[in-house]
Design a protein around this motif. Structure first.
Motif, PDB file in Angstrom:
ATOM      1  N   SER A   1       0.842  -1.208   0.000  1.00  0.00           N
ATOM      2  CA  SER A   1       0.000   0.000   0.000  1.00  0.00           C
ATOM      3  C   SER A   1       0.874   1.254   0.000  1.00  0.00           C
ATOM      4  O   SER A   1       0.572   2.227  -0.702  1.00  0.00           O
ATOM      5  CB  SER A   1      -0.957   0.002   1.193  1.00  0.00           C
ATOM      6  OG  SER A   1      -0.274   0.252   2.394  1.00  0.00           O
ATOM      7  N   LYS A   2       1.960   1.241   0.781  1.00  0.00           N
ATOM      8  CA  LYS A   2       2.857   2.394   0.818  1.00  0.00           C
ATOM      9  C   LYS A   2       3.567   2.579  -0.530  1.00  0.00           C
ATOM     10  O   LYS A   2       3.758   3.711  -0.999  1.00  0.00           O
ATOM     11  CB  LYS A   2       3.894   2.251   1.946  1.00  0.00           C
ATOM     12  CG  LYS A   2       3.287   2.398   3.326  1.00  0.00           C
ATOM     13  CD  LYS A   2       2.722   3.784   3.491  1.00  0.00           C
ATOM     14  CE  LYS A   2       2.078   4.025   4.818  1.00  0.00           C
ATOM     15  NZ  LYS A   2       1.374   5.301   4.874  1.00  0.00           N
TER      16      LYS A   2
ATOM     17  N   GLU B   1       1.303   4.162  -3.082  1.00  0.00           N
ATOM     18  CA  GLU B   1       1.223   5.619  -2.910  1.00  0.00           C
ATOM     19  C   GLU B   1       2.361   6.304  -3.668  1.00  0.00           C
ATOM     20  O   GLU B   1       2.159   7.328  -4.321  1.00  0.00           O
ATOM     21  CB  GLU B   1       1.315   5.998  -1.427  1.00  0.00           C
ATOM     22  CG  GLU B   1       0.104   5.625  -0.603  1.00  0.00           C
ATOM     23  CD  GLU B   1       0.299   5.876   0.896  1.00  0.00           C
ATOM     24  OE1 GLU B   1       1.273   6.590   1.264  1.00  0.00           O
ATOM     25  OE2 GLU B   1      -0.502   5.358   1.682  1.00  0.00           O
ATOM     26  N   GLN B   2       3.552   5.714  -3.590  1.00  0.00           N
ATOM     27  CA  GLN B   2       4.706   6.269  -4.299  1.00  0.00           C
ATOM     28  C   GLN B   2       4.517   6.162  -5.815  1.00  0.00           C
ATOM     29  O   GLN B   2       4.877   7.062  -6.566  1.00  0.00           O
ATOM     30  CB  GLN B   2       5.999   5.549  -3.881  1.00  0.00           C
ATOM     31  CG  GLN B   2       6.391   5.785  -2.447  1.00  0.00           C
ATOM     32  CD  GLN B   2       6.594   7.259  -2.148  1.00  0.00           C
ATOM     33  OE1 GLN B   2       7.284   7.966  -2.858  1.00  0.00           O
ATOM     34  NE2 GLN B   2       5.953   7.735  -1.085  1.00  0.00           N
TER      35      GLN B   2
ATOM     36  N   GLU C   1       1.650   6.151  -7.434  1.00  0.00           N
ATOM     37  CA  GLU C   1       0.672   7.177  -7.825  1.00  0.00           C
ATOM     38  C   GLU C   1       1.343   8.536  -7.960  1.00  0.00           C
ATOM     39  O   GLU C   1       1.064   9.291  -8.889  1.00  0.00           O
ATOM     40  CB  GLU C   1      -0.463   7.255  -6.795  1.00  0.00           C
ATOM     41  CG  GLU C   1      -1.389   6.060  -6.792  1.00  0.00           C
ATOM     42  CD  GLU C   1      -2.094   5.844  -8.118  1.00  0.00           C
ATOM     43  OE1 GLU C   1      -2.599   6.820  -8.711  1.00  0.00           O
ATOM     44  OE2 GLU C   1      -2.121   4.680  -8.580  1.00  0.00           O
TER      45      GLU C   1
END
Length: 187
Positions: free
Chosen positions: A82-83, A86-87, A89
């Protein structure tokens, strides 16, 4: 520039940046593995990344399914993914592999902060188990820690700066010898 030209340029950049780095492995021109952390670090993990045809306009496929990661709990894997997404995106439309790999290296501690090696999960015992059955608990505590092949190889190869094995490496042989000779004090 087309997506293929972008991919080729990024591939060349990755090859030159990570040349000789054993953390980076090119599986194919659009598929890579990158190890975050040292091999003997319990908080290290292996990212598998592959590019779809329209990368970098669309997100790369990131996986933690490698056997190397089999000791990491599912919740930790989901948190890391998930982290990383985010990167992804934040960097969509640009060459992002180097950015992702370096971000993961810099944030390894945070990504793995809830990680407990799976091997230690076996020895976790609740208080109710201790109250109900104290004999089985002591047996569990006596169980020796299993060493991996790599750890055994390291132990075998440990010598001091003079090339000698550490004191006591052959004590079993000394005890065996003394039991045969009697090892009695002479007056």
């Amino acid at each position: 520039m087309t997506a293929n030209e972008d991919q080729e340029m990024e591939l060349e950049a990755l090859r030159s940046i990570y040349e000789g780095d054993d953390c980076f492995k090119e599986l194919s021109p659009v598929s890579f593995q990158f190890r975050i952390g040292d091999l003997d670090d319990s908080k290290s993990f292996l990212l598998e990344v592959s590019w779809p045809e329209s990368y970098p306009e669309t997100a790369p496929h990131i996986s933690l399914d490698a056997f190397f990661n089999n000791r990491i709990f599912l919740e930790t894997k989901q948190y890391i993914l998930s982290k990383l997404s985010e990167q992804v995106e934040a960097n969509l439309g640009t060459a992002m592999m180097y950015t992702l790999f370096e971000w993961a290296k810099e944030n390894q501690e945070t990504l793995m902060e809830n990680h407990q090696p799976v091997t230690s999960a076996v020895t976790l015992i609740s208080n109710s188990d201790v109250m109900n059955n104290s004999t089985s608990v002591s047996k569990k505590k006596e169980k020796k820690e299993q060493l991996t092949k790599a750890q055994k190889r390291k132990l075998i190869g440990r010598t001091d700066n003079k090339g000698e094995l550490p004191r006591g490496w052959n004590w079993v042989d000394v005890i065996k010898h003394l039991s045969k000779t009697g090892g009695k004090d002479e007056d």
